[in-house]
Design a protein around this motif. Structure first.
Motif, mmCIF file in Angstrom:
data_model
loop_
_atom_site.group_PDB
_atom_site.id
_atom_site.type_symbol
_atom_site.label_atom_id
_atom_site.label_comp_id
_atom_site.label_asym_id
_atom_site.label_seq_id
_atom_site.Cartn_x
_atom_site.Cartn_y
_atom_site.Cartn_z
ATOM 1 N N ASP A 39 0.836 -1.141 -0.071
ATOM 2 C CA ASP A 39 -0.013 0.125 0.075
ATOM 3 C C ASP A 39 0.919 1.344 -0.116
ATOM 4 O O ASP A 39 1.512 1.613 0.944
ATOM 5 N N ILE A 40 0.736 1.926 -1.067
ATOM 6 C CA ILE A 40 1.780 3.025 -1.094
ATOM 7 C C ILE A 40 1.242 4.186 -0.431
ATOM 8 O O ILE A 40 2.328 5.037 0.238
ATOM 9 N N ALA A 41 0.165 4.299 0.394
ATOM 10 C CA ALA A 41 -0.126 5.252 1.541
ATOM 11 C C ALA A 41 0.622 5.106 2.775
ATOM 12 O O ALA A 41 0.777 5.870 3.461
ATOM 13 N N ASP A 42 1.203 3.864 2.914
ATOM 14 C CA ASP A 42 2.115 3.423 4.095
ATOM 15 C C ASP A 42 3.292 4.134 3.893
ATOM 16 O O ASP A 42 4.238 4.006 4.850
ATOM 17 N N ASP A 43 3.852 4.612 2.651
ATOM 18 C CA ASP A 43 5.114 5.185 2.416
ATOM 19 C C ASP A 43 5.246 6.468 1.848
ATOM 20 O O ASP A 43 4.715 6.378 0.406
ATOM 21 N N PRO A 44 5.459 7.647 2.311
ATOM 22 C CA PRO A 44 5.581 8.749 1.747
ATOM 23 C C PRO A 44 6.363 8.632 0.545
ATOM 24 O O PRO A 44 5.883 9.501 -0.552
ATOM 25 N N LEU A 75 6.980 6.346 -1.791
ATOM 26 C CA LEU A 75 6.117 5.555 -2.640
ATOM 27 C C LEU A 75 5.092 6.397 -2.998
ATOM 28 O O LEU A 75 4.492 6.349 -4.412
ATOM 29 N N MET A 76 4.344 7.113 -2.411
ATOM 30 C CA MET A 76 3.277 7.781 -2.389
ATOM 31 C C MET A 76 3.637 9.060 -3.427
ATOM 32 O O MET A 76 2.783 9.229 -4.472
ATOM 33 N N GLU A 77 4.771 9.674 -3.121
ATOM 34 C CA GLU A 77 5.195 10.714 -4.104
ATOM 35 C C GLU A 77 5.409 10.065 -5.320
ATOM 36 O O GLU A 77 5.026 10.526 -6.330
ATOM 37 N N ARG A 78 6.094 8.880 -5.557
ATOM 38 C CA ARG A 78 6.633 8.567 -6.977
ATOM 39 C C ARG A 78 5.351 7.600 -7.589
ATOM 40 O O ARG A 78 5.500 7.899 -8.879
ATOM 41 N N LEU A 79 4.324 7.242 -6.980
ATOM 42 C CA LEU A 79 3.504 6.309 -7.714
ATOM 43 C C LEU A 79 1.976 6.742 -7.494
ATOM 44 O O LEU A 79 1.282 5.985 -8.177
ATOM 45 N N SER A 80 1.702 7.697 -6.739
ATOM 46 C CA SER A 80 0.279 7.992 -6.396
ATOM 47 C C SER A 80 -0.727 8.100 -7.856
ATOM 48 O O SER A 80 -1.699 7.983 -7.707
ATOM 49 N N THR A 81 -0.133 8.633 -8.732
ATOM 50 C CA THR A 81 -0.833 8.917 -9.992
ATOM 51 C C THR A 81 -0.743 7.425 -11.063
ATOM 52 O O THR A 81 -1.133 7.799 -12.237
ATOM 53 N N ARG A 82 0.115 6.663 -10.576
ATOM 54 C CA ARG A 82 0.548 5.582 -11.587
ATOM 55 C C ARG A 82 -0.006 4.317 -11.440
ATOM 56 O O ARG A 82 0.479 3.326 -11.922
ATOM 57 N N ILE A 83 -0.655 4.142 -9.913
ATOM 58 C CA ILE A 83 -1.029 2.822 -9.731
ATOM 59 C C ILE A 83 -2.133 2.342 -10.446
ATOM 60 O O ILE A 83 -2.971 3.072 -10.953
ATOM 61 N N PRO A 84 -2.352 1.293 -10.629
ATOM 62 C CA PRO A 84 -1.506 0.151 -10.213
ATOM 63 C C PRO A 84 -0.339 -0.045 -11.005
ATOM 64 O O PRO A 84 -0.139 0.394 -12.433
ATOM 65 N N ALA A 85 0.509 -0.328 -10.141
ATOM 66 C CA ALA A 85 2.100 -0.622 -10.929
ATOM 67 C C ALA A 85 2.465 -1.940 -10.194
ATOM 68 O O ALA A 85 2.494 -2.259 -9.170
ATOM 69 N N VAL A 86 3.344 -2.767 -11.029
ATOM 70 C CA VAL A 86 3.941 -3.660 -10.649
ATOM 71 C C VAL A 86 5.462 -3.654 -10.635
ATOM 72 O O VAL A 86 6.026 -2.856 -11.620
ATOM 73 N N GLY A 87 6.205 -4.504 -9.750
ATOM 74 C CA GLY A 87 7.529 -4.153 -9.841
ATOM 75 C C GLY A 87 8.286 -5.480 -8.986
ATOM 76 O O GLY A 87 7.417 -6.143 -8.593
#
Length: 84
Positions: A41-46, A48-60
């Motif tokens: 959950d990107i909301a748990d990591d600032p 990740l939130m900054e990098r991926l908030s407009t790009r989810i879902p994303a896989v890596g």
């Protein structure tokens, strides 16, 4: 002794309806690439939130700078995995 499968990380957040659609594309590839799915959950990591908030879902595969972002289908994701 069997190898521990690598993790395919699905970057997601609560209430992400597109993430549910992404899982349908992901599931068939897990066994083929010997992966197990882990949701983060990107909301748990600032960061990740900054990098991926407009790009989810994303896989890596662990590097949040190297992800495959939605929209993708199984064929596109398969191709991306082959090059990782």
């Amino acid at each position: 002794m069997t190898a521990v499968p690598r993790e395919l990380i699905l970057y997601t957040t609560l209430g992400c309806s597109l993430c549910e659609k992404a899982k349908v594309e992901i599931w068939p590839l897990l066994e083929q690439f010997q992966l197990r799915l882990r949701e983060v959950d990107i909301a748990d990591d600032p960061l990740l939130m900054e990098r991926l908030s407009t790009r989810i879902p994303a896989v890596g595969l662990g590097d949040p700078n190297q992800v495959c972002c939605w929209p993708f289908d199984s064929a596109q994701l398969r191709e991306w995995l082959r090059h990782q």
